[in-house]
Design a protein around this motif. Structure first.
Motif, short mmCIF file in Angstrom:
data_model
loop_
_atom_site.label_atom_id
_atom_site.label_comp_id
_atom_site.label_asym_id
_atom_site.label_seq_id
_atom_site.Cartn_x
_atom_site.Cartn_y
_atom_site.Cartn_z
N GLN A 150 75.34 19.84 56.06
CA GLN A 150 75.23 20.97 55.13
C GLN A 150 74.63 20.51 53.79
O GLN A 150 73.78 21.19 53.22
CB GLN A 150 76.60 21.59 54.88
N GLN A 151 75.06 19.36 53.31
CA GLN A 151 74.53 18.84 52.05
C GLN A 151 73.04 18.51 52.18
O GLN A 151 72.27 18.76 51.26
CB GLN A 151 75.32 17.58 51.61
N GLU A 152 72.64 17.96 53.30
CA GLU A 152 71.22 17.66 53.53
C GLU A 152 70.40 18.94 53.54
O GLU A 152 69.31 18.99 52.97
CB GLU A 152 71.04 16.90 54.85
N GLU A 153 70.93 19.98 54.18
CA GLU A 153 70.23 21.26 54.22
C GLU A 153 70.09 21.85 52.82
O GLU A 153 69.02 22.36 52.45
CB GLU A 153 70.95 22.24 55.15
N LYS A 154 71.16 21.77 52.03
CA LYS A 154 71.11 22.27 50.66
C LYS A 154 70.10 21.49 49.83
O LYS A 154 69.36 22.06 49.04
CB LYS A 154 72.49 22.19 50.00
N LEU A 155 70.06 20.18 50.04
CA LEU A 155 69.12 19.34 49.31
C LEU A 155 67.68 19.72 49.67
O LEU A 155 66.82 19.82 48.80
CB LEU A 155 69.38 17.87 49.61
N LEU A 156 67.41 19.94 50.95
CA LEU A 156 66.07 20.35 51.38
C LEU A 156 65.70 21.70 50.78
O LEU A 156 64.55 21.91 50.37
CB LEU A 156 65.99 20.39 52.91
N GLN A 157 66.66 22.61 50.71
CA GLN A 157 66.39 23.92 50.10
C GLN A 157 66.05 23.76 48.62
O GLN A 157 65.14 24.40 48.11
CB GLN A 157 67.60 24.84 50.26
N LEU A 158 66.78 22.90 47.93
CA LEU A 158 66.51 22.66 46.51
C LEU A 158 65.13 22.04 46.32
O LEU A 158 64.41 22.40 45.38
CB LEU A 158 67.58 21.76 45.91
N ILE A 159 64.75 21.14 47.20
CA ILE A 159 63.42 20.53 47.11
C ILE A 159 62.35 21.59 47.31
O ILE A 159 61.36 21.63 46.58
CB ILE A 159 63.28 19.38 48.13
N ASP A 160 62.56 22.48 48.29
CA ASP A 160 61.62 23.58 48.51
C ASP A 160 61.52 24.46 47.27
O ASP A 160 60.42 24.84 46.85
CB ASP A 160 62.05 24.43 49.71
N LYS A 161 62.66 24.80 46.68
CA LYS A 161 62.67 25.66 45.48
C LYS A 161 62.00 24.94 44.31
O LYS A 161 61.28 25.55 43.53
CB LYS A 161 64.10 26.05 45.11
N SER A 162 62.23 23.65 44.20
CA SER A 162 61.62 22.87 43.12
C SER A 162 60.10 22.91 43.24
O SER A 162 59.39 23.07 42.25
CB SER A 162 62.11 21.42 43.17
N GLY A 163 59.60 22.78 44.46
CA GLY A 163 58.16 22.87 44.69
C GLY A 163 57.62 24.23 44.32
O GLY A 163 56.54 24.36 43.73
N GLU A 164 58.39 25.27 44.63
CA GLU A 164 57.98 26.63 44.29
C GLU A 164 57.94 26.81 42.77
O GLU A 164 57.02 27.41 42.24
CB GLU A 164 58.96 27.64 44.92
N VAL A 165 58.93 26.28 42.08
CA VAL A 165 58.96 26.38 40.62
C VAL A 165 57.76 25.66 40.02
O VAL A 165 57.09 26.17 39.12
CB VAL A 165 60.29 25.82 40.05
N MET A 166 57.44 24.49 40.54
CA MET A 166 56.29 23.75 40.04
C MET A 166 54.99 24.52 40.28
O MET A 166 54.12 24.56 39.42
CB MET A 166 56.23 22.35 40.68
N ARG A 167 54.87 25.13 41.45
CA ARG A 167 53.68 25.92 41.76
C ARG A 167 53.58 27.11 40.81
O ARG A 167 52.51 27.41 40.29
CB ARG A 167 53.75 26.42 43.21
N LEU A 168 54.70 27.77 40.56
CA LEU A 168 54.70 28.91 39.65
C LEU A 168 54.37 28.49 38.22
O LEU A 168 53.66 29.20 37.52
CB LEU A 168 56.05 29.63 39.69
N LYS A 169 54.85 27.34 37.80
CA LYS A 169 54.53 26.85 36.46
C LYS A 169 53.03 26.58 36.34
O LYS A 169 52.42 26.89 35.31
CB LYS A 169 55.31 25.57 36.15
N ALA A 170 52.43 26.01 37.38
CA ALA A 170 50.99 25.77 37.37
C ALA A 170 50.24 27.10 37.32
O ALA A 170 49.24 27.23 36.60
CB ALA A 170 50.58 24.96 38.60
N GLU A 171 50.73 28.08 38.06
CA GLU A 171 50.09 29.40 38.06
C GLU A 171 50.19 30.06 36.68
O GLU A 171 49.23 30.64 36.19
CB GLU A 171 50.74 30.28 39.12
N VAL A 172 51.35 29.95 36.05
CA VAL A 172 51.53 30.50 34.71
C VAL A 172 50.59 29.82 33.73
O VAL A 172 49.96 30.47 32.88
CB VAL A 172 53.00 30.37 34.24
N SER A 173 50.45 28.51 33.85
CA SER A 173 49.55 27.77 32.98
C SER A 173 48.12 28.26 33.14
O SER A 173 47.41 28.47 32.15
CB SER A 173 49.64 26.28 33.29
N GLU A 174 47.70 28.47 34.36
CA GLU A 174 46.35 28.97 34.63
C GLU A 174 46.17 30.39 34.07
O GLU A 174 45.15 30.71 33.47
CB GLU A 174 46.07 28.95 36.14
N LEU A 175 47.19 31.23 34.24
CA LEU A 175 47.12 32.59 33.71
C LEU A 175 47.04 32.58 32.18
O LEU A 175 46.29 33.37 31.59
CB LEU A 175 48.32 33.41 34.17
#
Length: 98
Positions: free
Chosen positions: A12-37
């Protein structure tokens, strides 16, 4: 029994960690998109400002194509501003969520 429970907890902890990594990648992508906008918005505002300054001195020599382009640029600035606000809101929701 205890080993099985421990394995389940670790899984369960490994799954939660993978979910957080996925969300972190999404946040980074969104930050890059905001910067471009933001960059695009700044560029459009600069272009609109230059056009406005040019128009100010030519009040009696109105070029229809010129005015239409200026209006189009203003619309683009407004659209980019709206996109920026939407992305900032999305980032805030993600940041608050995680």
């Amino acid at each position: 029994q205890n080993e099985k429970e421990l394995q389940d907890v670790v899984k369960q902890q490994e799954e939660k960690l993978l979910q957080l990594i996925d969300k972190s990648g999404e946040v980074m992508r969104l930050k890059a998109e905001v910067s471009e906008l933001k960059r695009l918005l700044q560029r459009a505002e600069t272009e609109a400002k230059v056009l406005w300054e040019e128009m100010r001195g030519k009040e009696h020599q109105v070029d229809t194509a010129y005015v239409q382009e200026r209006v189009m640029l203003r619309r683009e600035v407004d659209k980019l501003r709206l996109l920026l606000v939407e992305k900032e809101d999305e980032n805030m929701r993600l940041t608050d969520k995680y």
